[in-house]
Design a protein around this motif. Structure first.
Motif, PDB file in Angstrom:
ATOM      1  N   ARG A  12      -5.954   1.221  -3.504  1.00 31.85           N
ATOM      2  CA  ARG A  12      -6.701   0.807  -4.688  1.00 31.85           C
ATOM      3  C   ARG A  12      -7.494  -0.484  -4.507  1.00 31.85           C
ATOM      4  O   ARG A  12      -8.701  -0.495  -4.671  1.00 31.85           O
ATOM      5  N   HIS A  13      -6.806  -1.560  -4.162  1.00 31.03           N
ATOM      6  CA  HIS A  13      -7.511  -2.840  -4.125  1.00 31.03           C
ATOM      7  C   HIS A  13      -8.435  -2.936  -2.915  1.00 31.03           C
ATOM      8  O   HIS A  13      -8.196  -2.294  -1.902  1.00 31.03           O
ATOM      9  N   ALA A  14      -9.430  -3.796  -3.031  1.00 29.50           N
ATOM     10  CA  ALA A  14     -10.409  -3.953  -1.951  1.00 29.50           C
ATOM     11  C   ALA A  14      -9.724  -4.393  -0.655  1.00 29.50           C
ATOM     12  O   ALA A  14      -9.999  -3.856   0.417  1.00 29.50           O
ATOM     13  N   ILE A  43       0.850  -1.198   0.000  1.00 30.25           N
ATOM     14  CA  ILE A  43       0.000   0.000   0.000  1.00 30.25           C
ATOM     15  C   ILE A  43       0.887   1.251   0.000  1.00 30.25           C
ATOM     16  O   ILE A  43       0.656   2.198  -0.759  1.00 30.25           O
ATOM     17  N   LEU A  44       1.922   1.240   0.837  1.00 30.16           N
ATOM     18  CA  LEU A  44       2.784   2.423   0.946  1.00 30.16           C
ATOM     19  C   LEU A  44       3.667   2.603  -0.286  1.00 30.16           C
ATOM     20  O   LEU A  44       3.934   3.728  -0.710  1.00 30.16           O
ATOM     21  N   ARG A  45       4.125   1.477  -0.852  1.00 29.24           N
ATOM     22  CA  ARG A  45       4.957   1.578  -2.058  1.00 29.24           C
ATOM     23  C   ARG A  45       4.177   2.233  -3.189  1.00 29.24           C
ATOM     24  O   ARG A  45       4.720   3.018  -3.957  1.00 29.24           O
ATOM     25  N   ALA A  46       2.878   1.893  -3.268  1.00 26.53           N
ATOM     26  CA  ALA A  46       2.047   2.465  -4.333  1.00 26.53           C
ATOM     27  C   ALA A  46       1.598   3.879  -3.975  1.00 26.53           C
ATOM     28  O   ALA A  46       1.576   4.763  -4.829  1.00 26.53           O
ATOM     29  N   GLY A  47       1.267   4.097  -2.722  1.00 26.45           N
ATOM     30  CA  GLY A  47       0.647   5.369  -2.350  1.00 26.45           C
ATOM     31  C   GLY A  47       1.609   6.432  -1.861  1.00 26.45           C
ATOM     32  O   GLY A  47       1.299   7.621  -1.895  1.00 26.45           O
ATOM     33  N   ASP A  48       2.782   6.043  -1.415  1.00 24.44           N
ATOM     34  CA  ASP A  48       3.741   7.011  -0.881  1.00 24.44           C
ATOM     35  C   ASP A  48       5.153   6.561  -1.258  1.00 24.44           C
ATOM     36  O   ASP A  48       5.975   6.256  -0.400  1.00 24.44           O
ATOM     37  N   PRO A  49       5.417   6.466  -2.565  1.00 16.79           N
ATOM     38  CA  PRO A  49       6.695   5.895  -3.003  1.00 16.79           C
ATOM     39  C   PRO A  49       7.893   6.768  -2.647  1.00 16.79           C
ATOM     40  O   PRO A  49       7.746   7.980  -2.490  1.00 16.79           O
ATOM     41  N   VAL A  50       9.044   6.144  -2.522  1.00 17.59           N
ATOM     42  CA  VAL A  50      10.297   6.889  -2.363  1.00 17.59           C
ATOM     43  C   VAL A  50      10.417   7.791  -3.593  1.00 17.59           C
ATOM     44  O   VAL A  50      10.272   7.321  -4.717  1.00 17.59           O
ATOM     45  N   PRO A  51      10.653   9.097  -3.410  1.00 16.29           N
ATOM     46  CA  PRO A  51      10.710   9.997  -4.560  1.00 16.29           C
ATOM     47  C   PRO A  51      11.782   9.558  -5.565  1.00 16.29           C
ATOM     48  O   PRO A  51      12.872   9.150  -5.154  1.00 16.29           O
ATOM     49  N   ALA A  52      11.440   9.649  -6.833  1.00 12.84           N
ATOM     50  CA  ALA A  52      12.416   9.336  -7.885  1.00 12.84           C
ATOM     51  C   ALA A  52      13.589  10.280  -7.692  1.00 12.84           C
ATOM     52  O   ALA A  52      13.412  11.464  -7.467  1.00 12.84           O
ATOM     53  N   GLY A  53      14.775   9.748  -7.747  1.00 14.02           N
ATOM     54  CA  GLY A  53      15.935  10.620  -7.634  1.00 14.02           C
ATOM     55  C   GLY A  53      16.498  10.732  -6.228  1.00 14.02           C
ATOM     56  O   GLY A  53      17.618  11.205  -6.064  1.00 14.02           O
ATOM     57  N   LEU A  54      15.746  10.303  -5.206  1.00  7.72           N
ATOM     58  CA  LEU A  54      16.274  10.445  -3.840  1.00  7.72           C
ATOM     59  C   LEU A  54      17.533   9.599  -3.642  1.00  7.72           C
ATOM     60  O   LEU A  54      18.523  10.069  -3.091  1.00  7.72           O
ATOM     61  N   VAL A  55      17.488   8.365  -4.111  1.00 10.49           N
ATOM     62  CA  VAL A  55      18.645   7.483  -3.945  1.00 10.49           C
ATOM     63  C   VAL A  55      19.870   8.072  -4.675  1.00 10.49           C
ATOM     64  O   VAL A  55      20.968   8.116  -4.121  1.00 10.49           O
ATOM     65  N   ASP A  56      19.650   8.580  -5.897  1.00  5.34           N
ATOM     66  CA  ASP A  56      20.762   9.189  -6.641  1.00  5.34           C
ATOM     67  C   ASP A  56      21.284  10.439  -5.944  1.00  5.34           C
ATOM     68  O   ASP A  56      22.489  10.689  -5.915  1.00  5.34           O
TER      69      ASP A  56
END
Lengths: 162, 192
Positions: B120-122, A25-38
């Motif tokens: 998203r998913h249920a 859920i967190l990976r999809a909804g609150d992902p690590v910002p692109a570029g942070l690791v770089d």
């Protein structure tokens, strides 16, 4: 179910599934910002090289407009450091790109320039007069890294919007 | 609990850190790849806004390298970074609350921000609704634990100042509360 009793029991597969799902859920909804690791790796490299951080000394012409990234006129940026000074002129090309004309002073030899724009990096080298051109350069938040030839210690600028 | 390796995230991090201290500069890049996700979620679980969370994560890494020589126990590196991110968030958030008129984007979110989490998913919606019912500290703990491996549970809880108070990979209070809440919800059984 009594939470106190549950708390002292070992983790089971359902717990692992629940935690995995929270991670999804967190990976999809609150992902690590692109570029942070770089950005972290870059900062660590600069720290390891004892990079000198240049100061933004002057922001010429359309300061307010430049901040909104909607400027249409040429503008200049000046950076100062102990090792060298840099004047940069930005000429808008279109909505997404600018031409960068730079002039490095205070160092006699060649200086290599790296423009870091998000995950992209563009390079240039100064000519005999200390001048360099990056054309086209992407608009947005960038920082410059200047490494004088024969030196290990680079000069980096703060992040600026071009 | 991203990968179910027997050795856990802290142990893999320790391996990278030891290699780095022994002179393998590329090992630091591997360590950054390995731990930046859990550190990002540590910062976000503290209620840090995006800019603050990025600053806190970056600062923690810079401190680690500055102090690499003083860290004797490689196994403790992950916990050390989590503690450092947590403190840095706290420091930055306090500084921001003193200058509250600053840019919106540097302001912390009003609460650990499930609001920005798009579900998203249920099954996700159901689970998240139960997570949101937990107290803020439990939510923060579970958001971080979720990115660790099973053997790391105790170390992560300790680093977040919520020690489990027992030995071994027990559930602990927060996961037990969530589990009880899910078990009492007839909708959950079908989602498994």
């Amino acid at each position: 179910m009594n939470p106190d009793h549950l708390a002292t029991q070992p983790l089971d597969d359902v717990d692992v599934h629940v935690l995995d799902t929270i991670a999804d859920i967190l990976r999809a909804g609150d992902p690590v910002p692109a570029g942070l690791v770089d950005e972290v790796k870059f900062a660590l490299t600069m720290q390891a090289l004892h990079a000198e951080v240049a100061e933004l000394q002057a922001l010429g012409v359309d300061t307010a407009a430049a901040r909104s990234a909607e400027y249409s006129h040429t503008q200049t940026l000046t950076f100062g450091a102990e090792a060298l000074s840099v004047m940069i002129t930005l000429s808008p090309l279109d909505d997404d790109t600018v031409r960068i004309d730079g002039w490095v002073t205070g160092h006699d030899g060649t200086v290599s320039i790296e423009l870091r724009a998000g995950t992209r990096t563009l390079g240039a080298t100064t000519d005999a007069d200390g001048r360099f051109i990056i054309d086209p350069a992407p608009r947005g938040l960038v920082r410059f890294v200047f490494t004088p030839e024969g030196e290990v210690r680079p000069v980096i600028t703060p992040t600026v919007e071009i | 609990m991203t990968e179910h390796t027997a050795e856990g995230l802290a142990t893999r991090a320790a391996g990278c850190f030891r290699a780095y201290v022994d002179g393998d500069a590329a090992a630091m890049d591997r360590l950054v790849d390995l731990l930046t996700p859990i550190l990002w979620h540590t910062a976000r679980a503290q209620g840090a806004g995006e800019a603050t969370a990025q600053d806190a994560v970056q600062t923690a890494w810079l401190r680690l390298v500055e102090r690499a020589g003083t860290i004797r126990e490689a196994q403790a590196v992950m916990g050390w970074l989590i503690v450092t991110v947590r403190r840095e968030c706290w420091r930055l958030q306090r500084a921001q609350s003193r200058t509250d008129h600053e840019l919106d984007e540097t302001r912390p979110d009003p609460r650990p921000d499930p609001a920005t989490v798009t579900v998203r998913h249920a099954e996700h919606i159901l689970l998240w609704s139960h997570v949101e019912k937990l107290d803020a500290r439990c939510q923060a703990l579970l958001r971080v634990i979720a990115f660790a491996d099973r053997p790391d549970y105790a170390a992560v809880s300790e680093a977040l100042k919520m020690p489990l108070g027992s030995i071994g990979p027990t559930r602990g209070r927060c996961l037990a509360k969530l589990r009880a809440s899910l078990t009492d919800d007839p909708a959950w059984g079908g989602a498994l």
